[in-house]
Design an enzyme around this catalytic site. Structure first.
Site, PDB file in Angstrom:
ATOM      1  N   LYS A   1       0.851  -1.197   0.000  1.00 43.81           N
ATOM      2  CA  LYS A   1       0.000   0.000   0.000  1.00 43.81           C
ATOM      3  C   LYS A   1       0.883   1.242   0.000  1.00 43.81           C
ATOM      4  CE  LYS A   1      -1.731   2.812   2.821  1.00 43.81           C
ATOM      5  NZ  LYS A   1      -1.674   4.031   1.976  1.00 43.81           N
TER       6      LYS A   1
ATOM      7  N   GLY B   1       6.736   5.102   8.603  1.00 40.60           N
ATOM      8  CA  GLY B   1       5.909   6.299   8.705  1.00 40.60           C
ATOM      9  C   GLY B   1       5.973   6.871  10.106  1.00 40.60           C
ATOM     10  N   SER B   2       4.888   7.494  10.505  1.00 44.41           N
ATOM     11  CA  SER B   2       4.889   8.213  11.779  1.00 44.41           C
ATOM     12  C   SER B   2       4.726   7.264  12.969  1.00 44.41           C
ATOM     13  CB  SER B   2       3.757   9.239  11.782  1.00 44.41           C
ATOM     14  OG  SER B   2       2.525   8.570  11.656  1.00 44.41           O
ATOM     15  N   THR B   3       5.156   7.720  14.115  1.00 43.25           N
ATOM     16  CA  THR B   3       5.052   6.906  15.326  1.00 43.25           C
ATOM     17  C   THR B   3       3.586   6.654  15.669  1.00 43.25           C
ATOM     18  OG1 THR B   3       7.138   7.793  16.084  1.00 43.25           O
ATOM     19  CG2 THR B   3       5.757   6.788  17.758  1.00 43.25           C
TER      20      THR B   3
ATOM     21  N   GLY C   1       2.315   3.992  13.489  1.00 45.53           N
ATOM     22  CA  GLY C   1       2.988   2.755  13.890  1.00 45.53           C
ATOM     23  C   GLY C   1       2.311   2.111  15.100  1.00 45.53           C
TER      24      GLY C   1
ATOM     25  N   GLU D   1       9.348   1.187  11.098  1.00 45.59           N
ATOM     26  CA  GLU D   1      10.444   2.154  10.964  1.00 45.59           C
ATOM     27  C   GLU D   1       9.799   3.516  11.105  1.00 45.59           C
ATOM     28  OE1 GLU D   1      12.590   4.655  10.528  1.00 45.59           O
ATOM     29  OE2 GLU D   1      12.457   4.468   8.357  1.00 45.59           O
TER      30      GLU D   1
ATOM     31  N   CYS E   1      13.362  10.520   7.958  1.00 44.01           N
ATOM     32  CA  CYS E   1      13.224  10.083   9.351  1.00 44.01           C
ATOM     33  C   CYS E   1      14.528  10.227  10.122  1.00 44.01           C
ATOM     34  CB  CYS E   1      12.712   8.659   9.403  1.00 44.01           C
ATOM     35  SG  CYS E   1      13.675   7.574   8.385  1.00 44.01           S
TER      36      CYS E   1
ATOM     37  N   GLU F   1       9.175  15.909  15.827  1.00 47.72           N
ATOM     38  CA  GLU F   1       9.655  15.669  14.466  1.00 47.72           C
ATOM     39  C   GLU F   1       8.885  16.598  13.524  1.00 47.72           C
ATOM     40  OE1 GLU F   1       8.599  11.939  12.366  1.00 47.72           O
ATOM     41  OE2 GLU F   1      10.708  11.856  11.800  1.00 47.72           O
TER      42      GLU F   1
HETATM   43  P1  NAP Z   1       1.654   8.246   8.217  1.00 51.50           P
HETATM   44  O1  NAP Z   1       0.201   8.409   8.513  1.00 51.50           O
HETATM   45  O2  NAP Z   1       2.449   7.474   9.181  1.00 51.50           O
HETATM   46  O3  NAP Z   1       1.751   7.553   6.757  1.00 51.50           O
HETATM   47  C1  NAP Z   1       2.633   6.521   6.422  1.00 51.50           C
HETATM   48  C2  NAP Z   1       1.855   5.383   5.765  1.00 51.50           C
HETATM   49  O4  NAP Z   1       0.908   4.867   6.693  1.00 51.50           O
HETATM   50  C3  NAP Z   1       1.049   5.831   4.554  1.00 51.50           C
HETATM   51  O5  NAP Z   1       1.019   4.802   3.587  1.00 51.50           O
HETATM   52  C4  NAP Z   1      -0.324   6.024   5.164  1.00 51.50           C
HETATM   53  O6  NAP Z   1      -1.335   5.942   4.198  1.00 51.50           O
HETATM   54  C5  NAP Z   1      -0.390   4.859   6.123  1.00 51.50           C
HETATM   55  N1  NAP Z   1      -1.410   4.980   7.151  1.00 51.50           N
HETATM   56  C6  NAP Z   1      -2.028   6.102   7.622  1.00 51.50           C
HETATM   57  N2  NAP Z   1      -2.929   5.778   8.572  1.00 51.50           N
HETATM   58  C7  NAP Z   1      -2.896   4.443   8.719  1.00 51.50           C
HETATM   59  C8  NAP Z   1      -3.598   3.509   9.559  1.00 51.50           C
HETATM   60  N3  NAP Z   1      -4.519   3.896  10.429  1.00 51.50           N
HETATM   61  N4  NAP Z   1      -3.283   2.202   9.449  1.00 51.50           N
HETATM   62  C9  NAP Z   1      -2.348   1.778   8.583  1.00 51.50           C
HETATM   63  N5  NAP Z   1      -1.670   2.602   7.755  1.00 51.50           N
HETATM   64  C10 NAP Z   1      -1.937   3.923   7.820  1.00 51.50           C
HETATM   65  O7  NAP Z   1       2.327   9.630   7.973  1.00 51.50           O
HETATM   66  P2  NAP Z   1       1.707  10.966   7.350  1.00 51.50           P
HETATM   67  O8  NAP Z   1       0.410  11.305   8.013  1.00 51.50           O
HETATM   68  O9  NAP Z   1       1.692  10.850   5.880  1.00 51.50           O
HETATM   69  O10 NAP Z   1       2.813  12.027   7.807  1.00 51.50           O
HETATM   70  C11 NAP Z   1       2.760  12.574   9.114  1.00 51.50           C
HETATM   71  C12 NAP Z   1       4.119  12.620   9.745  1.00 51.50           C
HETATM   72  O11 NAP Z   1       4.669  11.317   9.824  1.00 51.50           O
HETATM   73  C13 NAP Z   1       5.159  13.405   8.977  1.00 51.50           C
HETATM   74  O12 NAP Z   1       5.065  14.767   9.196  1.00 51.50           O
HETATM   75  C14 NAP Z   1       6.419  12.826   9.547  1.00 51.50           C
HETATM   76  O13 NAP Z   1       6.709  13.424  10.779  1.00 51.50           O
HETATM   77  C15 NAP Z   1       6.069  11.374   9.763  1.00 51.50           C
HETATM   78  N6  NAP Z   1       6.544  10.513   8.650  1.00 51.50           N
HETATM   79  C16 NAP Z   1       7.624   9.740   8.875  1.00 51.50           C
HETATM   80  C17 NAP Z   1       8.116   8.972   7.857  1.00 51.50           C
HETATM   81  C18 NAP Z   1       9.343   8.123   8.040  1.00 51.50           C
HETATM   82  O14 NAP Z   1      10.058   7.893   7.089  1.00 51.50           O
HETATM   83  N7  NAP Z   1       9.600   7.629   9.235  1.00 51.50           N
HETATM   84  C19 NAP Z   1       7.525   8.970   6.602  1.00 51.50           C
HETATM   85  C20 NAP Z   1       6.381   9.744   6.414  1.00 51.50           C
HETATM   86  C21 NAP Z   1       5.908  10.508   7.457  1.00 51.50           C
HETATM   87  P3  NAP Z   1      -1.891   7.287   3.519  1.00 51.50           P
HETATM   88  O15 NAP Z   1      -0.714   8.128   3.185  1.00 51.50           O
HETATM   89  O16 NAP Z   1      -2.551   6.749   2.320  1.00 51.50           O
HETATM   90  O17 NAP Z   1      -2.805   7.905   4.508  1.00 51.50           O
END
Ligand code: NAP
Ligand code: MG
Length: 575
Positions: free
Chosen positions: A264, A317-319, A322, A340, A374, A471
């Site tokens: 996904k 993705g985000s904590t 996670g 991660e 990250c 972050e």
């Molecule tokens: P995020 O919600 O953690 O998104 C990462 C992935 O998780 C995306 O594929 C997202 O899908 C999916 N996701 C979202 N809600 C989910 C759920 N309830 N169950 C399973 N999967 C789910 O991150 P974001 O909202 O795009 O970004 C927010 C913050 O996260 C950023 O500002 C940054 O601080 C952090 N972030 C960290 C990393 C990293 O490399 N560690 C990467 C991205 C973001 P959708 O995008 O389709 O909603």
């Protein structure tokens, strides 16, 4: 997450131009043993083209939820600025090697170019039922054509073929990545894609070396051996900051050990995962081995995390997300989880450091990928004797980075990925100002189009400021100072995260002490931000669970089976 960059020269930050040496595919292994007929019955060129189920339709301008029937699986043509080249991108879900419409979703995902704010394309937003269909396809493939039915030699050959195809299409994939994510074209091509190709080849090398142990228990009577079996069907949820690279980091070790995949991509950047899906077919992978379901996180991501027939979920993705994934995994079928997550990584500059080099690395640490990384070195702490000089050097370096549209050759940094991210980053810049930090660079919005945030540096920080604790995921750096090594270690470790940390010092004893004391999964000494496909990467504390890259990542996808064999012991009964 950051790019696995090599040979990086940083005489100026705009020197991101160092092209990676592309390795040739290396020798292909000859296949042995029974072959899944459709994998090898034809040569590489005779493989079927991906099928697009339902007629091709251009999805641009279709409005959300306005269709009575599920959104069709079409193809959209996207024009590359400057060259005028057209890239066709499938807009359906990729299941069983076909692009298909959703079973029931009328929703679509709109993709936007963050450099121009223009609409690029719309793709099908998969539903929970689509995840069910993809999981069933992945399970069927696991039980029949992949999993324990295919040798490591064969997996290796297909993975190398996929790497070759990605390398062949690097320009097109890079253009699409730049359009959808905003990162500079040359960086997408040479770093993100160059290293993704390397990642696939690295794990292709492992595919025929997945071995267990043989263990003597009792001479002449008892013997055991362990088998490293593929864990099964894997759900992989990836973010938007490195769409192709995160795809490769997840797909490569899973395929190497024999797992099947339901991928996904992020709602913000689904286009390259769909384009890569075409190459899965061309490489010759059997149907169902890799499936791609663009979907909203709260729909498809949640369905993957709570699915009862998925054996493992890998997430970046985000904590906060996670945590949700781990909870859903626990409450459904206790699937294995690797996470991660984010970071607030410290970067320490000791007084013995080469200041010019340290400033280059510090600038790279926060500005690479526009800080959407990250491991971003977002907290720099400088020993007080060199503080003023260092700040002056760092500001000069940061000003040298050209931020703009990724198709401009001079550009070393693009916009942030989305309006959501833009608003989030700017809210932190405002918080920094309100909480009394001193702005020494940036902090002014542009009036033109595009989600731009220019390099921003705050000094005079205090530990409770939001810019210091949270972050930000943007090009916003907090710089503080320290007196002693002990102070530096204390302030560096004063965070709930533990993904990465870096420092600069020419005192070898200090380097040993500090690298030992820093609490993080990756420690950079006299450098920052470089990762390599053969070195493990992952977090401590709340930055994650499990490891990616290197041989360690294989274990995330392996289930160890112990076979205990009696070759001579007679059991007396009753006890
Ligand atoms: P995020 O919600 O953690 O998104 C990462 C992935 O998780 C995306 O594929 C997202 O899908 C999916 N996701 C979202 N809600 C989910 C759920 N309830 N169950 C399973 N999967 C789910 O991150 P974001 O909202 O795009 O970004 C927010 C913050 O996260 C950023 O500002 C940054 O601080 C952090 N972030 C960290 C990393 C990293 O490399 N560690 C990467 C991205 C973001 P959708 O995008 O389709 O909603
Ligand atoms: Mg989301």
């Amino acid at each position: 997450m950051l790019a696995c960059r090599r040979h990086l020269r940083l005489s100026a930050l705009s020197a991101y131009t160092d092209t990676l040496t592309r390795r040739s595919a290396g020798g292909y292994f000859l296949s042995h043993g029974p072959l899944a007929p459709h994998i090898y019955s034809s040569g590489a060129r005779a493989l079927p083209a991906p099928r697009y189920v339902s007629s091709s339709s251009h999805c641009i301008n279709s409005s959300k939820g306005s269709r009575a029937a599920p959104m069709s699986a079409g193809v959209v043509e996207i024009t590359v600025p400057g060259t005028g080249k057209k890239i066709s991108v499938p807009t359906g879900l990729f299941i069983n090697n076909k692009f298909v419409p959703s079973v029931d979703s009328q929703e679509k995902i709109d993709c936007v170019n963050p450099a121009t704010e223009e609409h690029l394309a719309s793709v099908v937003a998969g539903s929970a039922k689509d995840i069910d269909v993809a999981v069933a396809a992945a399970r069927e493939a696991f039980n029949t054509t992949w999993g324990k039915n295919v040798s490591g030699f064969q997996r290796s050959k297909l993975m190398n073929k996929l790497a070759d195809l990605i390398e062949r299409d690097a320009e097109e994939l890079a253009a699409l990545e730049t359009l959808n994510n905003g990162k500079p074209f040359k960086i997408a091509r040479d770093f993100d894609i160059g290293d993704s190709v390397g990642c696939l080849r690295y794990y292709a090398g492992w595919a025929d070396k997945i071995v267990g142990q043989s263990i003597e228990i009792e001479p002449k009577t008892k013997f055991a051996y362990t088998k490293h079996e593929p864990i099964g069907v894997c759900g992989q949820i990836i973010p938007w900051n490195y769409p192709i690279q995160m795809w490769a980091w997840k797909v490569a070790p899973a395929l190497a050990v024999g797992c099947t995949i339901v991928m996904k991509p992020s709602e913000f950047t689904p286009l390259t995962a769909l384009k890569l899906s075409e190459l899965i077919v061309e490489a010759g992978f059997p149907p169902g081995v890799v499936n791609t379901v663009p979907s909203l996180g709260s729909v498809g991501g949640a369905a993957i995390s709570s699915h009862k027939d998925i054996d493992k979920v890998a997430f970046t993705g985000s904590t906060i997300t996670g945590r949700r994934i781990m909870k859903a995994a626990a409450e459904s079928n206790l699937k294995k989880v690797s996470l991660e997550l984010g970071g607030k990584s410290p970067h320490l500059i000791f007084e013995s450091a080469d200041l010019d080099q340290a400033a280059n690395w510090a600038a790279l640490g926060i500005l690479y990928n526009t800080g959407q990384d990250c491991t971003a070195g977002s907290r720099v702490y400088v020993q007080e004797s060199i503080y003023d000089k260092f700040i002056e050097t760092l500001v000069t370096k940061a000003k040298q980075l050209v931020v703009g549209d990724g198709f401009d050759e001079k550009v070393g940094g693009g916009p942030v990925v989305s309006k959501v991210q833009y608003d989030k980053v700017w809210s932190y810049i405002e918080a920094g100002k309100e909480q009394g930090a001193k702005l020494v660079l940036g902090g002014q919005k542009r009036s033109s189009k595009g989600y731009y945030v220019d390099p921003t540096i705050f000094t005079d920080i205090t530990p409770e400021m939001k810019i210091v604790t949270d972050e930000i995921f943007g090009p916003v750096l907090s710089v503080g100072k320290f007196k002693t090594e002990e102070d530096a270690i204390k302030v560096a470790n004063d965070t709930s995260y533990g993904l990465a940390a870096g420092f600069h010092s020419t005192d070898a004893n200090q380097c040993m002490r500090v690298s030992d004391a820093l609490e993080a999964g990756t420690i950079w000494v006299n450098q920052y931000g470089l990762l390599y496909n053969n070195v493990a990467f992952g977090g401590k504390k709340q930055s994650g669970i499990g490891r990616e890259l290197g041989s360690d990542a294989l274990h995330e996808y392996i289930s160890v089976k112990a076979v205990q064999w009696n070759i001579g012991e007679k059991l007396d009964w009753p006890l």
